[in-house]
Design an enzyme around this catalytic site. Sequence first.
Site, PDB file in Angstrom:
ATOM      1  N   HIS A 464     -12.678 -17.101  -4.484  1.00 13.96           N
ATOM      2  CA  HIS A 464     -13.680 -17.743  -3.905  1.00 13.96           C
ATOM      3  C   HIS A 464     -14.909 -17.082  -3.518  1.00 13.96           C
ATOM      4  O   HIS A 464     -16.115 -17.609  -3.713  1.00 13.96           O
ATOM      5  CB  HIS A 464     -12.883 -18.487  -2.547  1.00 13.96           C
ATOM      6  CG  HIS A 464     -12.085 -19.659  -2.830  1.00 13.96           C
ATOM      7  ND1 HIS A 464     -10.901 -19.920  -2.072  1.00 13.96           N
ATOM      8  CD2 HIS A 464     -12.013 -20.499  -4.009  1.00 13.96           C
ATOM      9  CE1 HIS A 464     -10.294 -21.018  -2.448  1.00 13.96           C
ATOM     10  NE2 HIS A 464     -11.014 -21.549  -3.782  1.00 13.96           N
ATOM     11  N   GLU A 707      -4.483 -20.861 -28.903  1.00  9.40           N
ATOM     12  CA  GLU A 707      -4.614 -19.730 -27.891  1.00  9.40           C
ATOM     13  C   GLU A 707      -3.403 -18.712 -28.844  1.00  9.40           C
ATOM     14  O   GLU A 707      -3.468 -17.661 -28.393  1.00  9.40           O
ATOM     15  CB  GLU A 707      -4.256 -19.919 -26.754  1.00  9.40           C
ATOM     16  CG  GLU A 707      -5.246 -20.913 -26.122  1.00  9.40           C
ATOM     17  CD  GLU A 707      -4.704 -21.072 -24.575  1.00  9.40           C
ATOM     18  OE1 GLU A 707      -5.564 -20.737 -23.803  1.00  9.40           O
ATOM     19  OE2 GLU A 707      -4.078 -21.925 -24.556  1.00  9.40           O
ATOM     20  N   ASP A 731      -6.948 -15.863 -24.231  1.00  8.26           N
ATOM     21  CA  ASP A 731      -5.307 -15.910 -24.521  1.00  8.26           C
ATOM     22  C   ASP A 731      -5.190 -15.433 -26.000  1.00  8.26           C
ATOM     23  O   ASP A 731      -4.299 -14.713 -26.417  1.00  8.26           O
ATOM     24  CB  ASP A 731      -4.615 -17.155 -24.217  1.00  8.26           C
ATOM     25  CG  ASP A 731      -4.328 -17.200 -22.787  1.00  8.26           C
ATOM     26  OD1 ASP A 731      -3.836 -16.346 -22.445  1.00  8.26           O
ATOM     27  OD2 ASP A 731      -4.337 -18.337 -22.218  1.00  8.26           O
ATOM     28  N   CYS A 778     -13.660 -22.137 -26.203  1.00  6.39           N
ATOM     29  CA  CYS A 778     -13.948 -22.336 -24.694  1.00  6.39           C
ATOM     30  C   CYS A 778     -13.597 -21.094 -23.951  1.00  6.39           C
ATOM     31  O   CYS A 778     -13.615 -21.142 -22.789  1.00  6.39           O
ATOM     32  CB  CYS A 778     -13.278 -23.458 -24.287  1.00  6.39           C
ATOM     33  SG  CYS A 778     -11.555 -23.756 -24.332  1.00  6.39           S
TER      34      CYS A 778
HETATM   35  C1  PEP Z   1      -8.470 -19.146 -22.843  1.00 10.24           C
HETATM   36  O1  PEP Z   1      -7.537 -18.635 -22.895  1.00 10.24           O
HETATM   37  O2  PEP Z   1      -9.447 -18.749 -23.505  1.00 10.24           O
HETATM   38  C2  PEP Z   1      -8.956 -20.159 -22.044  1.00 10.24           C
HETATM   39  C3  PEP Z   1     -10.175 -21.025 -22.085  1.00 10.24           C
HETATM   40  O3  PEP Z   1      -7.805 -20.617 -21.240  1.00 10.24           O
HETATM   41  P1  PEP Z   1      -7.528 -19.714 -19.880  1.00 10.24           P
HETATM   42  O4  PEP Z   1      -8.750 -18.754 -19.524  1.00 10.24           O
HETATM   43  O5  PEP Z   1      -7.786 -20.731 -18.781  1.00 10.24           O
HETATM   44  O6  PEP Z   1      -6.151 -19.376 -20.016  1.00 10.24           O
HETATM   45 MG    MG Z   2      -5.756 -19.846 -22.165  1.00  6.96          MG
END
Ligand code: PEP
Ligand code: MG
Length: 818
Positions: A464, A707, A731, A778
């Site tokens: 936070h 991923e 990931d 992402c």
């Molecule tokens: C990722 O793994 O790149 C992803 C966007 O998901 P998270 O970081 O929430 O695991």
């Molecule tokens: Mg992920």
Amino acid sequence: MATPVGLVLVAHVATLAEGVRTLAAQMAPEVDIRAVGGTDDGGVGTSFDAILAAVTSVLAEAGPDEGAGVVVLYDLGSAQLTAELVLETLDPDQADRVLLVDAPLVEGAVAAATTAAGGAGPAEVAAEARAAYAPTAGASMAGMPESPESPESRGPAEEPVEGEERARTTLRNPAGLHARPAAALAHLVREYDARVTVGRPGSPGADAAGVLTVVAQGLRVGAEIEVAATGPDARAAVDAVLALADAGFGELDEEMSAAGPPVPPEPSARAEPAASAAPEPGTLRGVGASAGLVVAPARHLRRTEPRLPPTGGTHDPMAERRRLAAAVEQVDAELGSRAAGGGSGADIAGAHQAMLADPALHAGAEAKLDRATPAEVAWWRSVLEARDLLAGGADQVAERAVDVEDLGRAVLGALGVDARPSVRPEDVSGAVVVAEEVFPSDVAALGEAGVAGLAVARGGRTSHAAILARGLDLPMVVRLGPAVLDVRDGTPVVLDARTGQVRVDPPESELSAARQAARDLAADRERARAEAASTVVRADGTPVTVSANVGGTAEARAAVAAGADAVGLLRTELLYVDRPRLPGEDEQAEELGEVLAELGDRRAVVRTLDVGGDKLLPALDLDPWRHGPLGLRGLRYAFAHPDLLRTQLRAVLRAAYGRGEVWLMAPMVTTAAEARRFRLLVEEAARELAAEGTAFARPAKVGVMVEVPAAALAADEICAEVDFVSVGSNDLTQYVMAADRTNDAVGDLYQPGHEAVWRLLATLVDAARAAGRHVAVCGELAGEPDAAVRLIRMGVDELSMTPSAVPDVKAALRGRLG
Ligand code: PEP
Ligand code: MG
């Protein structure tokens, strides 16, 4: 493997029983612990039938062996009466194996669970539960050590006691003496005929057999600890504890054990940085948590242990309970008014309100109130227990530990204790504040005091405090390690949150170059922000979607303000991270609806619950191995819990009604069959809602995250099942490089920009384009300007990133997409 003794915890309120069960299970997961709370219709009281069912089922699991049985603990006398009635209805051989124990519920349950985990029989388990927090000679009331400054904590323990063995060692565990190592210690000492205490040198120490009392001392890595023992096996017990401590209480691997003790940062800015401890001018590496580049002198954030009133004397527990309730109410009201305000602080204040209402926190404090213990002491002990339990969890759970401490200090403040760090504007204005950890409430105060940046030894990007720093545009680097605490006040530092590095006392030429770079960066960011709202177009006129990753309403607002074209990843689990249990369908629909409402008509990709791996939600009691990075996580977990997925899908579809376009996406998908099954479940949820006549909106597209290398390599098969794919490069990197993204020991191998990752991305993008599917990225990689340009050139349609990265990425794309 189940232990011979199981526990049944009876309380008048279901959440209380469940909260205590969660605490106890965290320390002794192998013990069969059942929570029975409330009446059959969910009211306040106890249920004969529910207690009977729990007791007989634990008995059945425990088996018929001699030494197997059930220990029942309860909160109030009337629960005891119901439990006694249950006992009367059992067969005599069954009843003989059930023990009702009059013990404090929270401490008793934890003591009983850890004793049962060691294989003890019912009588021993019951005795440990009863003894939990019984006053002991030389220890403070309730067996809990006082803060190091407390006068009571000195003196008696330093007197040599005949037949006593003592020794000191340095605590090596990176996360300190938290719940898991404390449980290992408790198991060990029970094997010796000795009373063993551990604690800071000169303090009475805590009974090593009591997990919470040990954990509550807050002993951190590098702290010197003293082990003392009396009794026939005293010497052997001390030696065994030293050996266990040397092996990191089972937490360290052999390599680390052999490397000797870590640099001692018995941290919190309590200790002045030693004058001689300044590191060589050099670079400290951490993680950028809030963007920016600053050149400024370092200043330490001073935080002291709260000065609590002494224990002893005659306190009226009822009056103390009322004082505590009034203080909690005051803090709750303050948070409530902040939650009603705007900005990222509003969401966080709301989350803090939920944490403040946690029954386990209050049950812990109430159990400690007695004639010798004032409200301040009882409350702080309960807060420390909760804080340390959280600190023992993985990333996002551990990050909540500082929130609990922050709240705890706020309530102490309302009780009249000075528990805040002394932040004097003239001390920190224009400085880079150095701290072991910053609390959310510190960030607001430091921002107002005009600090230039934050350099934090621990912390995390999703804490936070980091979210608030981003909201205030305050550059912050976290996870710099204990070395940052050795930087002396006044030392010039260059804090670069883009690279996550802090340069300590570099030569003047480097300082002036960094100052110039900071000015250029500020000017660039200003320009980038001014242009961020407009769409980036390629030379051929086709638009590039630059989106944001969000986890709640504050980030959704930040995404809009930063000029994001859409939301490419809505991490739904962040809505639930602070909850003791997952919200129901209505609540989920409402909260998601609020996030979507912030986005106006922008499209949002909602990702279904991604738990496991680095995301262990308190609400789900996940085992870090079973649900670890290669285990039952993401969509695998959701398939294993169909009701949970169905509830969420229904909630998302309902929340989408009347909002901008919503796409649905599943995390951690490995095979095309999983993608197909996910799509079918989305269809099924939509059919159900339609049949019921409930208002909902069908997702415009259904897709999956890529991923897992298998999904990237067989992307053609996956693309045949879905409308779009979105690469989770965080990931994907950990699986391609076989380097756990949360494990610092392999941090150097975790390289999102490694050629192997790029090659796999190229394979995937080619397959997605050949299939005519929208392809997005992402993960963090998408938010790095150079990588963003390369991804778009490769054929990626959309990049989604942390909101603050949007303007810079758009600027880079505009300048470099030929
Ligand atoms: C990722 O793994 O790149 C992803 C966007 O998901 P998270 O970081 O929430 O695991
Ligand atoms: Mg992920």
